[in-house]
Design an enzyme around this catalytic site. Structure first.
Site, PDB file in Angstrom:
ATOM      1  N   HIS A  79     -10.166   0.805  -0.045  1.00 28.48           N
ATOM      2  CA  HIS A  79     -10.850   0.162   1.064  1.00 28.48           C
ATOM      3  C   HIS A  79     -12.364   0.109   0.865  1.00 28.48           C
ATOM      4  CE1 HIS A  79      -6.952   1.386   2.711  1.00 28.48           C
ATOM      5  NE2 HIS A  79      -7.085   0.436   3.595  1.00 28.48           N
ATOM      6  N   GLU A 114       0.823  -1.213   0.000  1.00 30.55           N
ATOM      7  CA  GLU A 114       0.000   0.000   0.000  1.00 30.55           C
ATOM      8  C   GLU A 114       0.856   1.261   0.000  1.00 30.55           C
ATOM      9  OE1 GLU A 114      -2.754  -0.193   3.213  1.00 30.55           O
ATOM     10  OE2 GLU A 114      -3.939  -1.822   2.330  1.00 30.55           O
TER      11      GLU A 114
END
Length: 330
Positions: free
Chosen positions: A201, A167
């Site tokens: 997300h 990430e």
């Protein structure tokens, strides 16, 4: 960011590329079953290993796309890796200072746990038990169990290794240089890049609502809280990356936050109410935890800029040709 020859990435191209990388990071997770038509995983380990491979593949693709779009100043390995903040110089500073800074908001949690330990010691002392010896033994056993669980638990590998590294590589090391090269201002990037981070997300909502049969309201509430937390952390991680020019800085902060979870303000240690008979948190513990939390937040804000001063992480900040904007910070 313009280079010396005046070449740069246009703002629309930078935004489109960043959006595509964020969506691809999530979409590729579902590629094995939806696109490649692999059979459903037979266990959690197989499921997570597939996702690990997908996350690594998407990170590599993002790095390649970023390299193709950015006008590289030099083709030397150190220069190319430096674009992504992958550096070996000032490594000690990039680990210790950001990690210490990130721990400050968790002072309240640490104080709460310390109060619980002290209260337990007092309780065992009244009964004549050798609490410290037992506590040391239990702590040693818990630590060994924790290390073992990290080595064998795929969820621990996701939270502490795969997710932080992939990430941060995509959403900080690739996206931020593109936005800087596109001409966006530093402060705008700090608050803009977490939007791309939050996109990664949104799939949690579909998993909760469609696969785990959560109600729409409950799934929205859970994901909304996650998005708020990820946006706040994304702002902080982007700030660290731009200020230090080191990708390891947001990585260690990411790992630490995953280990600690959300800051806790109250102690779990409770005392029995004499009138109701119910166990309630002690006002002393609660007050001390709140004060410690506020002190931690105040210290975090106080040291935010000094602990991330670009001079601590770079040999030169005057007339340099960095990709992260630390030499242009004011």
């Amino acid at each position: 960011m313009e280079t010396e020859d005046g070449s740069h990435v246009s703002k629309p191209v930078a935004v489109i590329a960043c959006t595509a990388m964020a969506i691809f990071y999530v979409a590729v997770l579902y590629a094995p079953t939806l696109i490649l038509r692999f059979p459903p995983p037979t266990s959690l380990n197989n499921f997570m290993i597939r996702r690990f491979v997908c996350a690594i593949v998407s990170s590599i693709v993002s790095v390649i796309v970023c390299a193709l779009l950015l006008p590289m100043i030099s083709l030397e390995a150190s220069s190319i890796f430096g674009v992504y903040g992958i550096r070996v110089d000032h490594m000690w500073h990039a680990v210790v200072f950001p990690l210490s800074l990130t721990s400050l908001p968790y002072i309240g949690s640490l104080v709460s746990k310390s109060i619980s330990v002290v209260n337990s010691w007092k309780e065992h002392k009244v009964h004549g038990e050798d609490y410290w010896l037992k506590c040391t033994q239990n702590a040693s056993e818990m630590f060994l169990e924790w290390i073992t669980s990290i080595a064998t638990n795929v969820l621990a590998w996701r939270n502490y290794f795969v997710a932080p590294f992939t990430e941060e590589l995509v959403f900080r090391a690739c996206i931020i240089p593109l936005l800087l090269c596109g001409g966006f201002k530093i402060y705008n990037i700090i608050f803009l890049s977490p939007i791309f981070f939050s996109l990664a997300h949104l799939n949690h909502f579909l998993e909760l609502y469609c696969q785990q049969n959560y109600s729409f309201g409950k799934a929205s509430l859970i994901v909304g809280f996650q998005l708020g937390y990820t946006v706040i952390f994304g702002v902080y991680a982007s700030f660290l990356f731009i200020r230090t020019g080191h990708i390891i800085a947001p990585i260690v902060a990411h790992i630490f936050c995953n280990v600690m979870g959300f800051p806790v303000l109250s102690s779990r240690r409770k005392e029995r109410n004499g009138e109701t008979g119910f166990m309630q948190p002690t006002s002393y513990s609660w007050g001390l935890a709140i004060v410690a939390f506020l002190v931690g937040i105040g210290s975090f804000l106080w040291f935010l800029f000094p602990a991330t001063s670009p001079d601590l992480y770079n040999d030169r900040t005057d007339n340099c040709r960095c990709w992260h904007g630390y030499c242009r910070w004011n």
